[in-house]
Scaffold this motif. Structure first.
Motif, short mmCIF file in Angstrom:
data_model
loop_
_atom_site.label_atom_id
_atom_site.label_comp_id
_atom_site.label_asym_id
_atom_site.label_seq_id
_atom_site.Cartn_x
_atom_site.Cartn_y
_atom_site.Cartn_z
N UNK A 172 0.86 -1.18 0.00
CA UNK A 172 0.00 0.00 0.00
C UNK A 172 0.90 1.23 0.00
N UNK A 173 1.08 1.83 -1.14
CA UNK A 173 1.96 2.99 -1.32
C UNK A 173 1.27 4.26 -0.81
N UNK A 174 1.89 4.92 0.16
CA UNK A 174 1.31 6.12 0.77
C UNK A 174 2.00 7.41 0.33
N UNK A 175 2.87 7.34 -0.66
CA UNK A 175 3.70 8.50 -1.01
C UNK A 175 2.92 9.62 -1.69
N UNK A 176 1.74 9.33 -2.20
CA UNK A 176 0.96 10.38 -2.87
C UNK A 176 0.12 11.19 -1.88
N UNK A 177 0.09 10.79 -0.61
CA UNK A 177 -0.77 11.44 0.38
C UNK A 177 0.02 12.56 1.04
N UNK A 178 -0.16 13.77 0.56
CA UNK A 178 0.65 14.90 0.98
C UNK A 178 0.56 15.21 2.45
N UNK A 179 -0.63 15.02 3.05
CA UNK A 179 -0.80 15.41 4.45
C UNK A 179 0.09 14.61 5.39
N UNK A 180 0.51 13.43 4.99
CA UNK A 180 1.37 12.63 5.85
C UNK A 180 2.77 13.24 5.98
N UNK A 181 3.14 14.10 5.05
CA UNK A 181 4.45 14.76 5.11
C UNK A 181 4.41 16.13 5.74
N UNK A 182 3.30 16.47 6.39
CA UNK A 182 3.15 17.79 7.00
C UNK A 182 3.21 17.70 8.52
N UNK A 183 3.51 18.84 9.15
CA UNK A 183 3.50 18.91 10.61
C UNK A 183 2.92 20.24 11.06
N UNK A 184 2.41 20.24 12.29
CA UNK A 184 1.87 21.45 12.91
C UNK A 184 2.52 21.62 14.26
N UNK A 185 3.01 22.82 14.51
CA UNK A 185 3.68 23.11 15.77
C UNK A 185 2.96 24.27 16.45
N UNK A 186 2.03 23.93 17.34
CA UNK A 186 1.28 24.96 18.03
C UNK A 186 0.91 24.50 19.42
N UNK A 187 0.80 25.41 20.36
CA UNK A 187 0.48 25.03 21.72
C UNK A 187 1.62 24.24 22.34
N UNK A 188 1.24 23.18 23.07
CA UNK A 188 2.25 22.40 23.78
C UNK A 188 2.68 21.14 23.05
N UNK A 189 2.11 20.89 21.88
CA UNK A 189 2.45 19.67 21.15
C UNK A 189 2.78 19.97 19.70
N UNK A 190 3.52 19.05 19.13
CA UNK A 190 3.79 19.05 17.69
C UNK A 190 3.06 17.86 17.10
N UNK A 191 2.27 18.11 16.07
CA UNK A 191 1.62 17.02 15.36
C UNK A 191 2.47 16.71 14.14
N UNK A 192 3.14 15.57 14.18
CA UNK A 192 4.11 15.18 13.17
C UNK A 192 3.48 14.14 12.26
N UNK A 193 3.27 14.49 10.99
CA UNK A 193 2.71 13.54 10.04
C UNK A 193 3.57 12.29 9.94
N UNK A 194 2.93 11.16 9.73
CA UNK A 194 3.65 9.89 9.71
C UNK A 194 4.70 9.82 8.61
N UNK A 195 4.57 10.65 7.57
CA UNK A 195 5.51 10.61 6.46
C UNK A 195 6.57 11.70 6.48
N UNK A 196 6.69 12.44 7.57
CA UNK A 196 7.74 13.47 7.66
C UNK A 196 9.10 12.79 7.76
N UNK A 197 10.04 13.08 6.87
CA UNK A 197 11.35 12.42 6.92
C UNK A 197 12.23 12.94 8.06
N UNK A 198 13.18 12.13 8.44
CA UNK A 198 14.09 12.50 9.53
C UNK A 198 14.83 13.80 9.23
N UNK A 199 15.19 14.02 7.98
CA UNK A 199 15.93 15.23 7.63
C UNK A 199 15.16 16.48 8.02
N UNK A 200 13.84 16.49 7.82
CA UNK A 200 13.04 17.66 8.18
C UNK A 200 13.00 17.86 9.70
#
Length: 296
Positions: free
Chosen positions: A46-74
């Motif tokens: 099941x290839x998930x590379x076309x799902x852009x939201x998995x590569x996004x993150x949100x940093x607000x408040x006391x938590x960071x929401x890290x998409x499952x596809x965010x690479x280590x480099x980022x």
């Protein structure tokens, strides 16, 4: 082998519901190794590379929401302030090419005891957001690991994101391996000070069937810091306290002998790493990192 390639998250969940045996693939740094060495031969990917939201993150408040596809480099380049222990751990993952492709979501999905991200997630206090066509649920990271390379995902679920507390104090990560790069950890250790709640959290990798927290060590150190008023004074932690903390961390391990190291060596290494990371993080706290949160 069938290759499923959904265009968005809804299609991905529908595909996983229809084919629970489908193996998710994004960075491919774990899955492709298993395929290349014929350790795994799934009927479907099941290839998930076309799902852009998995590569996004949100940093607000006391938590960071890290998409499952965010690479280590980022994480290294853009989230090292909010997630210092995870950024340090990310620096030890493979080569630059692997760090460009590999993801925390993939690390969680593989659930290897030696995964580099796990100790930092445990120490920081993370929750795993998983979803299926039935809905979404949050799993505390310490409950996510259920055995050697096993996790708490239901057959129709996918990892969507990881929610991680933003650092409010010093964090450290330490790893022992046969060399500095391109190596699986013999053992690893992460420590995070949380001055806002006046607590510490630990994470240990490759020293038990699953990544673990040293809860008895945390309880001991939390009590010692409170009883001695160390959060307020910033005084040096007595060596006896540091030694007992380190020993309790080693006691939390259940290591094995394998080609990378003996059980005895792993326990010793955890003892050393626990004592050293405590020294590093507390020195940073004494120098002002997180002191304002403790006094607020």
């Amino acid at each position: 082998m069938d290759f499923l390639r959904p265009a968005d998250w809804r299609e991905a969940l529908a595909a996983k519901a229809e084919h629970p045996d489908a193996v998710p693939i994004a960075g491919g740094t774990d899955v492709m190794v298993e395929l290349n060495f014929d350790h795994r031969r799934p009927e479907r990917l099941l290839d998930l590379t076309r799902i852009g939201e998995l590569g996004e993150w949100e940093s607000g408040g006391r938590t960071v929401r890290l998409g499952a596809g965010v690479p280590y480099t980022h994480i290294i380049e853009r989230l090292h302030t909010e997630l210092p222990a995870l950024a340090l751990a990310s620096r030890t993952v493979g080569s630059p090419q692997i760090r460009n492709r590999g993801t925390v979501g993939g690390n969680l999905g593989a659930a290897s005891p030696a995964g580099d991200a796990h100790p930092a997630l445990l120490a920081a206090g993370a929750e795993v957001e998983v979803a299926s066509v039935r809905g979404t649920r949050m799993i505390p990271v310490e409950e996510f690991y259920t055995g050697v390379k096993r996790n708490a995902l239901a057959p129709d679920e996918l990892i969507r994101a990881v929610h991680i507390e933003r650092a409010d104090g010093p964090q450290q990560f330490s790893k022992v391996g046969t060399r500095n790069a391109m190596v699986i950890a013999v053992c690893a250790f992460a420590l995070a000070l949380h001055p806002r709640t006046r607590t510490v959290r630990t994470g240990i990798g490759s020293a038990a069937p699953t990544p673990v927290r040293a809860r008895a060590a945390e309880d001991f150190l939390n009590a010692a810091l409170a009883d001695g008023a160390f959060w307020d004074s910033g005084e040096t932690i007595p060596p006896a306290v540091a030694r007992e903390f380190a020993q309790l961390c080693a006691d939390a391990c259940d290591p094995i002998d394998d080609v990378r190291g003996s059980a005895a060596y792993r326990r010793h290494a955890v003892t050393v790493m626990a004592r050293r990371t405590l020294g590093w993080t507390w020195q940073a706290y004494r120098e002002g990192e997180g002191r304002a949160a403790a006094c607020a």
